[in-house]
Design a protein around this motif. Structure first.
Motif: not given
Ligand code: GBH
Length: 468
Positions: A160-161, A220, A408, A424, A17, A361, A163, A286, A116, A304, A306, A415-416, A334
């Motif tokens: 990192n994450e 979550h 964060w 952010f 990033q 974060e 999921w 978050y 990450h 979110d 989907h 941002e991906w 969000w």
């Molecule tokens: C983090 O991801 C990352 O570690 C970071 O790199 C990124 O920049 C930052 O947060 C901001 O996005 O898919 O319905 O569960 C957070 C990713 C954000 C994934 C909230 C799940 C909830 C929607 N998460 N998201 S859902």
């Protein structure tokens, strides 16, 4: 209300990033290079080729952190920079070695994340996380980088994450590598867990005994109907928490996914390997998630982002609806709700007692604008940070053992799937010049750290920014 002495205040970033220099000094491509260069995958075709140019501006960025007064910096290491094609690359290792030294010179504790999301492309080509061998390759990488930096890193974080890696990368396909196979996603989750356990053990053999070992999960915080909550909890939270904390895979998760897999990819001894000792559990929070059971006929809500008809990351949750929550919202869409922060920390404190926690974060994207005087009046980000830090304080007051908080992010960054459209950072980055400007939130965070969080959450704390 106060924060304990020694509470770690920090900021966080991730290699892909911020670094840029995607083809410099021997770095090989990762799955995010491939994904971002594939048309239609990232908004506006943005890539991390240059990003914030941190690879060249790292000294300036550490100096900014010193001015912020952070006690720790959470960054990630690019696997394909230090081991391109599986071969050690001294120039890549030197970059992180210099960064760590510079942090230590400024009294900032390095918190290093090994992974990450930027899997080396050649490892993906060999099968990626759905392939068991990736867990072993990851442990070899941990051993290598542990030998190089192990005398100086304060906290090691394996993943990192996971999921996001498993379910956004291999089930929903909205993150690299962009695959949409629910069984592959479950296998990926297992091999990420196994990789975590093997890497944790490899690190412990080569790094300083005083180092702390951790993993960061995006848990979550679920609300809504019991059955819907249970199902989503199993495949988003407990699929990682339970094996990592020594309980093995949840039985209800195996039942919910029985029509997809018999879980025979989990071999004897795997669960014991995953349950490697954790000194601290990193938590990224978050916003909360609201779920209910779908009636099967009306158009299904997908909060979110989907989209209807798109592949879901929530494998085995076909009868769950993700409900739209009341605002206000961040620029990501969000919902802003700080009560999820203490709710989540206290749930972990109750249900997984004995593991120290760290918020690795928390933060928000807003459509920042540069004011006429050149500053950035991001008062909504200040309010977000203030309210969420106050919630961490409430969790501590209620008994949770929380060791630190990382905002964060230090900088606006890639941002991906949203590219550079979402900001952010505490510090604004101008693209493409890379010029940095402190937002009001940076000044506010500096003052909050200086006071060790005192007064945050007091009724008379209005988050006024004192500025330079
Ligand atoms: C983090 O991801 C990352 O570690 C970071 O790199 C990124 O920049 C930052 O947060 C901001 O996005 O898919 O319905 O569960 C957070 C990713 C954000 C994934 C909230 C799940 C909830 C929607 N998460 N998201 S859902």
């Amino acid at each position: 209300m106060g924060f304990p002495d020694g509470f770690l205040w920090g900021t966080a970033t991730a290699s892909y990033q911020i670094e840029g220099a995607a083809a410099e000094d021997g770095r090989a491509p990762s799955i995010w290079d491939t994904f971002s260069r594939t048309p239609g995958k990232v908004l506006d075709g943005d890539t991390g080729d240059v990003a914030t140019d941190h690879y060249h501006r790292w000294r300036e960025d550490v100096a900014a952190m010193a001015r912020l007064g952070v006690g720790a910096y959470r960054f990630s290491i690019s696997w394909s920079r230090v081991l391109p094609g599986g071969v050690p690359n001294q120039k890549g290792i030197d970059f992180y070695s210099r960064l760590v030294d510079e942090l230590l010179d400024h009294g900032i504790a390095p918190v290093a994340t090994l992974y990450h999301w930027d899997l080396p492309q050649d490892v993906e080509d060999a099968g990626g996380w759905p392939a068991r061998d990736t867990a072993k390759r990851f442990a070899d990488y941990a051993d290598r980088i542990g030998r190089a930096l192990g005398d100086r890193v304060h906290t090691w974080t394996t993943l990192n994450e996971p999921w996001c890696s498993a379910f956004l990368g291999y089930a929903a396909g909205v993150h690299a590598p962009g695959r949409t196979g629910p069984v592959d996603a479950l296998k990926a989750a297992h091999h990420l867990n196994l990789g975590h356990g093997l890497a944790n053990r490899a690190l412990r053999e080569v790094v300083a005994p005083s180092a702390l070992h951790s993993v960061t999960l995006n848990l979550h915080h679920l609300r809504g109907e019991d059955e819907a909550v249970r199902r989503v909890d199993a495949v988003s939270n407990r699929v990682f928490l339970d094996p990592m904390l020594g309980r093995g895979y949840p039985g209800d998760l195996k039942r919910d996914t029985a029509d997809l897999t018999d879980w025979s990819f989990v071999r004897d001894g795997d669960e014991a390997a995953i349950a490697a000792p954790l000194d601290v559990l990193g938590v990224n929070y978050y916003s909360p998630t609201l779920v209910r059971t779908w009636d099967g006929t009306s158009p299904r809500e997908h909060a979110d982002g989907h989209r209807q008809g798109a592949a879901t990351p929530f494998v085995g949750c076909g009868d769950v609806e993700f409900a739209v929550q009341p605002g206000p919202y961040t620029a990501m869409g969000w919902p802003i709700d700080a009560t999820g922060m203490d709710g989540l920390l206290l749930r972990l404190h109750r249900e997984y007692p004995g593991v120290p926690l760290m918020v690795t974060e928390n933060g928000a994207a807003f459509d920042d604008e540069v004011a006429e005087d050149g500053g950035v009046r991001d008062e909504r980000r200040v309010a977000y940070l203030r309210d969420h830090i106050a919630a961490v304080g409430r969790a501590i007051a209620a008994g949770a053992d929380v060791r630190g908080y990382f905002a964060w992010s230090l900088l606006d960054n890639f941002e991906w799937a949203y590219g550079y459209s979402k900001r952010f950072g505490l510090i604004r980055v101008d693209y493409p010049t890379g010029e940095r400007t402190w937002k009001d939130s940076a000044f506010w965070y500096r003052d909050a750290i200086g006071a060790n969080g005192a007064r945050i959450g007091d009724p008379d704390d209005d988050g006024t920014v004192r500025g330079q």
